[in-house]
Motif scaffolding. Structure first.
Motif, PDB file in Angstrom:
ATOM      1  N   UNK A  83      64.287  37.740 -30.572  1.00  0.00           N
ATOM      2  CA  UNK A  83      64.997  37.284 -31.764  1.00  0.00           C
ATOM      3  C   UNK A  83      64.644  35.879 -32.185  1.00  0.00           C
ATOM      4  N   UNK A  84      63.833  35.186 -31.367  1.00  0.00           N
ATOM      5  CA  UNK A  84      63.478  33.802 -31.679  1.00  0.00           C
ATOM      6  C   UNK A  84      62.176  33.751 -32.436  1.00  0.00           C
ATOM      7  N   UNK A  85      61.890  32.591 -33.044  1.00  0.00           N
ATOM      8  CA  UNK A  85      60.651  32.434 -33.804  1.00  0.00           C
ATOM      9  C   UNK A  85      60.821  32.987 -35.182  1.00  0.00           C
ATOM     10  N   UNK A  86      60.118  34.095 -35.461  1.00  0.00           N
ATOM     11  CA  UNK A  86      60.230  34.711 -36.771  1.00  0.00           C
ATOM     12  C   UNK A  86      59.301  34.066 -37.760  1.00  0.00           C
ATOM     13  N   UNK A  87      59.166  34.677 -38.953  1.00  0.00           N
ATOM     14  CA  UNK A  87      58.286  34.137 -39.985  1.00  0.00           C
ATOM     15  C   UNK A  87      59.035  34.033 -41.297  1.00  0.00           C
ATOM     16  N   UNK A  88      58.449  33.285 -42.221  1.00  0.00           N
ATOM     17  CA  UNK A  88      59.067  33.145 -43.534  1.00  0.00           C
ATOM     18  C   UNK A  88      59.129  34.477 -44.255  1.00  0.00           C
ATOM     19  N   UNK A  89      58.118  35.347 -44.050  1.00  0.00           N
ATOM     20  CA  UNK A  89      58.119  36.663 -44.692  1.00  0.00           C
ATOM     21  C   UNK A  89      59.359  37.446 -44.295  1.00  0.00           C
ATOM     22  N   UNK A  90      59.692  37.406 -42.990  1.00  0.00           N
ATOM     23  CA  UNK A  90      60.847  38.165 -42.520  1.00  0.00           C
ATOM     24  C   UNK A  90      62.138  37.548 -43.040  1.00  0.00           C
ATOM     25  N   UNK A  91      62.161  36.226 -43.172  1.00  0.00           N
ATOM     26  CA  UNK A  91      63.387  35.551 -43.591  1.00  0.00           C
ATOM     27  C   UNK A  91      63.790  35.904 -45.015  1.00  0.00           C
ATOM     28  N   UNK A  92      62.838  36.255 -45.869  1.00  0.00           N
ATOM     29  CA  UNK A  92      63.155  36.570 -47.254  1.00  0.00           C
ATOM     30  C   UNK A  92      64.103  37.767 -47.370  1.00  0.00           C
ATOM     31  N   UNK A  93      64.042  38.669 -46.393  1.00  0.00           N
ATOM     32  CA  UNK A  93      64.850  39.879 -46.467  1.00  0.00           C
ATOM     33  C   UNK A  93      66.208  39.719 -45.780  1.00  0.00           C
ATOM     34  N   UNK A  94      66.506  38.522 -45.245  1.00  0.00           N
ATOM     35  CA  UNK A  94      67.759  38.301 -44.555  1.00  0.00           C
ATOM     36  C   UNK A  94      68.786  37.663 -45.473  1.00  0.00           C
ATOM     37  N   UNK A  95      70.056  37.929 -45.199  1.00  0.00           N
ATOM     38  CA  UNK A  95      71.122  37.264 -45.934  1.00  0.00           C
ATOM     39  C   UNK A  95      71.195  35.810 -45.507  1.00  0.00           C
ATOM     40  N   UNK A  96      71.928  35.000 -46.283  1.00  0.00           N
ATOM     41  CA  UNK A  96      72.039  33.585 -45.953  1.00  0.00           C
ATOM     42  C   UNK A  96      72.674  33.395 -44.581  1.00  0.00           C
ATOM     43  N   UNK A  97      73.693  34.191 -44.269  1.00  0.00           N
ATOM     44  CA  UNK A  97      74.357  34.075 -42.973  1.00  0.00           C
ATOM     45  C   UNK A  97      73.395  34.423 -41.848  1.00  0.00           C
ATOM     46  N   UNK A  98      72.594  35.486 -42.045  1.00  0.00           N
ATOM     47  CA  UNK A  98      71.635  35.884 -41.022  1.00  0.00           C
ATOM     48  C   UNK A  98      70.568  34.817 -40.829  1.00  0.00           C
ATOM     49  N   UNK A  99      70.120  34.203 -41.939  1.00  0.00           N
ATOM     50  CA  UNK A  99      69.109  33.155 -41.836  1.00  0.00           C
ATOM     51  C   UNK A  99      69.650  31.961 -41.062  1.00  0.00           C
ATOM     52  N   UNK A 133      66.734  26.717 -29.979  1.00  0.00           N
ATOM     53  CA  UNK A 133      66.693  26.808 -28.524  1.00  0.00           C
ATOM     54  C   UNK A 133      67.533  27.967 -28.037  1.00  0.00           C
ATOM     55  N   UNK A 134      67.044  28.644 -27.028  1.00  0.00           N
ATOM     56  CA  UNK A 134      67.733  29.804 -26.488  1.00  0.00           C
ATOM     57  C   UNK A 134      68.964  29.365 -25.696  1.00  0.00           C
ATOM     58  N   UNK A 135      70.074  30.062 -25.934  1.00  0.00           N
ATOM     59  CA  UNK A 135      71.322  29.733 -25.251  1.00  0.00           C
ATOM     60  C   UNK A 135      71.534  30.655 -24.065  1.00  0.00           C
ATOM     61  N   UNK A 136      72.114  30.121 -23.003  1.00  0.00           N
ATOM     62  CA  UNK A 136      72.422  30.924 -21.832  1.00  0.00           C
ATOM     63  C   UNK A 136      73.719  31.681 -21.996  1.00  0.00           C
ATOM     64  N   UNK A 137      74.110  32.404 -20.960  1.00  0.00           N
ATOM     65  CA  UNK A 137      75.342  33.192 -21.019  1.00  0.00           C
ATOM     66  C   UNK A 137      76.580  32.323 -21.162  1.00  0.00           C
ATOM     67  N   UNK A 138      76.455  31.041 -20.767  1.00  0.00           N
ATOM     68  CA  UNK A 138      77.589  30.125 -20.885  1.00  0.00           C
ATOM     69  C   UNK A 138      77.620  29.420 -22.236  1.00  0.00           C
ATOM     70  N   UNK A 139      76.682  29.786 -23.128  1.00  0.00           N
ATOM     71  CA  UNK A 139      76.641  29.185 -24.450  1.00  0.00           C
ATOM     72  C   UNK A 139      75.916  27.854 -24.502  1.00  0.00           C
ATOM     73  N   UNK A 140      75.410  27.394 -23.367  1.00  0.00           N
ATOM     74  CA  UNK A 140      74.688  26.125 -23.301  1.00  0.00           C
ATOM     75  C   UNK A 140      73.188  26.352 -23.481  1.00  0.00           C
ATOM     76  N   UNK A 165      64.587  19.932 -29.071  1.00  0.00           N
ATOM     77  CA  UNK A 165      65.551  20.834 -29.714  1.00  0.00           C
ATOM     78  C   UNK A 165      65.386  22.268 -29.224  1.00  0.00           C
ATOM     79  N   UNK A 166      64.206  22.593 -28.701  1.00  0.00           N
ATOM     80  CA  UNK A 166      63.955  23.920 -28.153  1.00  0.00           C
ATOM     81  C   UNK A 166      64.268  23.998 -26.660  1.00  0.00           C
TER      82      UNK A 166
END
Length: 208
Positions: free
Chosen positions: A22-38, A47-54, A81-82
């Motif tokens: 679910x990380x990374x992604x491209x601008x092409x894919x982002x065009x088809x997402x809603x604002x909330x999803x983006x 940055x990837x979060x662990x099970x504790x949310x950190x 940041x990553x």
């Protein structure tokens, strides 16, 4: 439409987020997402979060080409940041950091694999996410697997990926293979070069 540079950055972000789908992604894919999803996806890209949310903190280790590739498109603040707390060269004198995952970004060479094997034996980091800049030859992979099993360090390896990122983006759609040290032009036009040297250069060009 996403540029080559954008796509390389997206691939590097995904790798630095431990190859999370679910990380990374491209601008092409982002065009088809809603604002909330983006917004949700952009938050995850930081940055990837662990099970504790950190944020999951990790160490990045690269070789010469890996260092050139990362430094051409990402700043130190981007790495932070990553979740990358430290980034070091594979040949540097490195110390053990317990319970911290390591991300390797290296060319699939005998010397690099030997260095990684040494890290695993010393238990410098755990687990290890090994990312090769190009496809690793099968004989090298088999030798690495055999030595890892013989040393009993296979449990330290979480992932092993061929990333196909062995090019340096200097502009949005301009890239270099970083082969200036191989005297490529001279080699391709010289009658003095050996066949095995020429094959090595041509294979590197085709791979890149």
């Amino acid at each position: 439409m996403a540029s080559l540079r954008d796509k390389q950055i997206a691939s590097l972000k995904r790798m630095l987020n431990l190859n999370d789908a679910g990380a990374g992604g491209s601008d092409d894919a982002n065009h088809s997402l809603s604002q909330h999803q983006q917004q949700s996806q952009q938050h995850q890209q930081l940055g990837l979060l662990g099970s504790d949310g950190e944020l999951i903190w990790k160490v990045l280790v690269f070789d010469d080409l890996g260092m050139q590739i990362v430094s051409s498109v990402l700043r130190v603040s981007d790495l932070r940041s990553l979740g990358v707390t430290m980034h070091m060269h594979l040949s540097a004198n490195r110390h053990r950091i317990e319970d911290v995952p390591v991300i390797y970004l290296v060319e699939p060479t005998t010397a690099n694999l030997k260095a990684i094997t040494g890290d695993l034996e010393k238990d410098l980091y755990s687990p290890a996410y090994i990312n090769f800049l190009s496809s690793i030859p099968r004989p090298l992979l088999e030798d690495f697997a055999s030595e890892t099993v013989a040393n009993g360090t296979q449990d330290h390896i979480a992932q092993l990926y061929d990333q196909y990122l062995n090019f340096i983006c200097t502009e949005n759609d301009l890239f270099s293979l970083g082969m200036q040290n191989d005297h490529t032009y001279w080699a391709l036009n010289s009658g003095q070069i050996k066949d095995e040297q020429l094959d090595h250069i041509l294979n590197k060009v085709v791979s890149g």
